[in-house]
Design an enzyme around this catalytic site. Structure first.
Site, mmCIF file in Angstrom:
data_model
loop_
_atom_site.group_PDB
_atom_site.id
_atom_site.type_symbol
_atom_site.label_atom_id
_atom_site.label_comp_id
_atom_site.label_asym_id
_atom_site.label_seq_id
_atom_site.Cartn_x
_atom_site.Cartn_y
_atom_site.Cartn_z
ATOM 1 N N LYS A 130 0.845 -1.204 0.000
ATOM 2 C CA LYS A 130 0.000 0.000 0.000
ATOM 3 C C LYS A 130 0.880 1.254 0.000
ATOM 4 C CE LYS A 130 -3.784 -2.525 2.160
ATOM 5 N NZ LYS A 130 -4.604 -2.836 3.345
ATOM 6 N N GLN B 175 -4.381 -1.776 9.613
ATOM 7 C CA GLN B 175 -4.361 -3.090 8.983
ATOM 8 C C GLN B 175 -4.932 -4.147 9.929
ATOM 9 O OE1 GLN B 175 -3.608 -3.514 5.783
ATOM 10 N NE2 GLN B 175 -3.918 -5.720 5.815
ATOM 11 N N ASP C 114 -10.882 2.649 4.262
ATOM 12 C CA ASP C 114 -11.196 1.218 4.203
ATOM 13 C C ASP C 114 -12.700 0.982 4.102
ATOM 14 O OD1 ASP C 114 -9.085 -0.633 4.121
ATOM 15 O OD2 ASP C 114 -8.559 -0.242 6.214
HETATM 16 N N1 GUN Z 1 -6.962 -7.029 6.228
HETATM 17 C C1 GUN Z 1 -7.375 -7.737 5.162
HETATM 18 N N2 GUN Z 1 -7.932 -6.936 4.213
HETATM 19 C C2 GUN Z 1 -7.857 -5.681 4.714
HETATM 20 C C3 GUN Z 1 -8.273 -4.419 4.204
HETATM 21 O O1 GUN Z 1 -8.823 -4.277 3.108
HETATM 22 N N3 GUN Z 1 -8.013 -3.357 5.021
HETATM 23 C C4 GUN Z 1 -7.428 -3.480 6.230
HETATM 24 N N4 GUN Z 1 -7.239 -2.377 6.957
HETATM 25 N N5 GUN Z 1 -7.055 -4.644 6.738
HETATM 26 C C5 GUN Z 1 -7.258 -5.731 5.973
#
Ligand code: GUN
Length: 313
Positions: free
Chosen positions: A75, A119, A142
């Site tokens: 990211k 995350q 998110d």
């Molecule tokens: N863990 C798995 N997929 C995601 C996501 O799209 N965002 C976040 N913050 N954590 C995740």
């Protein structure tokens, strides 16, 4: 062994009784994600030239989970590629709920930060829902905050979770008309399955599907899958979806990405999707590979949300 771009044409009848000439084709997430990021890069450059703010994503990574660290690094790299500013905040595995909430509060109050992501998953001592609730909905790129979940359900502009949004962008990139299709979503997580079912049933293109949401308690799962024109496999069980569960000409989206130990690989693991690709792919009109399908689209969608957060200010 199926090669990318290899086409096998056949006539396929969909649920709406229309017949299509179908070819097994790869929904290449790397290509589609590059297209999304390239368009964003141009828009960021335009903002910069006009003296406007550059998007800034702040990511919080708790602990040392290898997969989470890889995703967050991807990211941050995407931010660099797209011309965004990024801040990575790493917190110890033993971090307290209070410390994490204070960190989020600081980012909420920082006018330079447009998007915040924490995350997931988080360590056992942390309440994930409390953390999600603490993020300013206007910075919740998110799309996990209840305000944004509500807006998505209502079809009102907010933030849509990155993985389902990425899948919608992938379908759009390949001009796949999903109207009237019977979609089966396997998995009811808040991150993927549930929002996916809402988006696919929405009055939009892609969308306008008749959706069946399946989960661990679903009876006759194979029968449901066999009737699907579009399957989204998001249950996190490697190689779960087998060829006998898939109708000829179906569109198959594989969200699974499980790490399996593999001493022959330099990094010590390989990635497996929820779909048994080698046997399922020959029956499909379209299918996503793993890796290189949904994964890159999730990141592209996150970038899109962060750009939106910045430009809505
Ligand atoms: N863990 C798995 N997929 C995601 C996501 O799209 N965002 C976040 N913050 N954590 C995740």
């Amino acid at each position: 062994m199926l090669v990318k771009g290899e086409k096998q044409w056949r006539v396929v009848k969909f649920a709406d009784n229309r017949s299509y000439l179908c070819a097994m084709n790869i929904l290449d997430g790397k290509i589609a994600a590059e297209a999304v990021k390239a368009a964003l890069k141009v828009q960021v450059a335009e903002r910069a030239a006009a003296g406007k703010k550059i998007p800034h994503l702040a990511a919080i990574l708790v602990g040392n989970n290898g997969a989470s660290a890889t995703y967050v690094a991807a990211k941050v790299k995407a931010c660099e590629q797209t011309g965004f500013i990024s801040t990575l905040i790493r917190l110890e595995e033993t971090v307290t709920q209070q410390k994490l909430l204070e960190t989020i509060k600081g980012l909420n109050q920082d006018p330079d930060v447009d998007g915040i992501l924490v995350q997931l998953p988080l360590p056992a001592q942390i309440s994930e829902q409390e953390v999600i609730d603490a993020i300013d909905p206007l910075k919740d790129v998110d799309g996990f905050h209840p305000v944004n979940v509500g807006k998505m359900v209502l079809g009102v502009e907010g933030f849509v979770p990155a993985t389902p949004l990425g899948i919608m962008l992938l379908l759009a990139h390949y001009n796949i008309n999903t109207s009237g299709l019977h979609a089966v979503v396997i998995g009811r997580s808040n991150i993927v399955g549930r929002p996916m079912s809402i988006l696919l049933s929405g009055n939009a293109q892609p969308g306008n599907c008749t959706v069946t949401l399946c989960h661990s308690k679903t009876k006759e799962l194979t029968t449901h899958c066999q009737q699907a024109d579009l399957i989204v496999a998001a249950l996190g069980k490697p190689l779960f979806l087998k060829a006998d569960m898939v109708k000829e000409g179906a569109i198959v989206i594989d969200v699974g990405i499980t790490r399996i130990d593999d001493a022959t690989r330099k990094n010590g693991f390989r990635l497996l999707g929820d779909v048994e690709y080698e046997t399922v792919a020959p029956k499909c009109s379209w299918i996503t590979p793993v890796p290189g399908g949904v994964g890159p689209m999730t990141i592209a969608a996150l970038m899109k949300n962060t750009f939106l957060a910045c430009s809505r200010k």
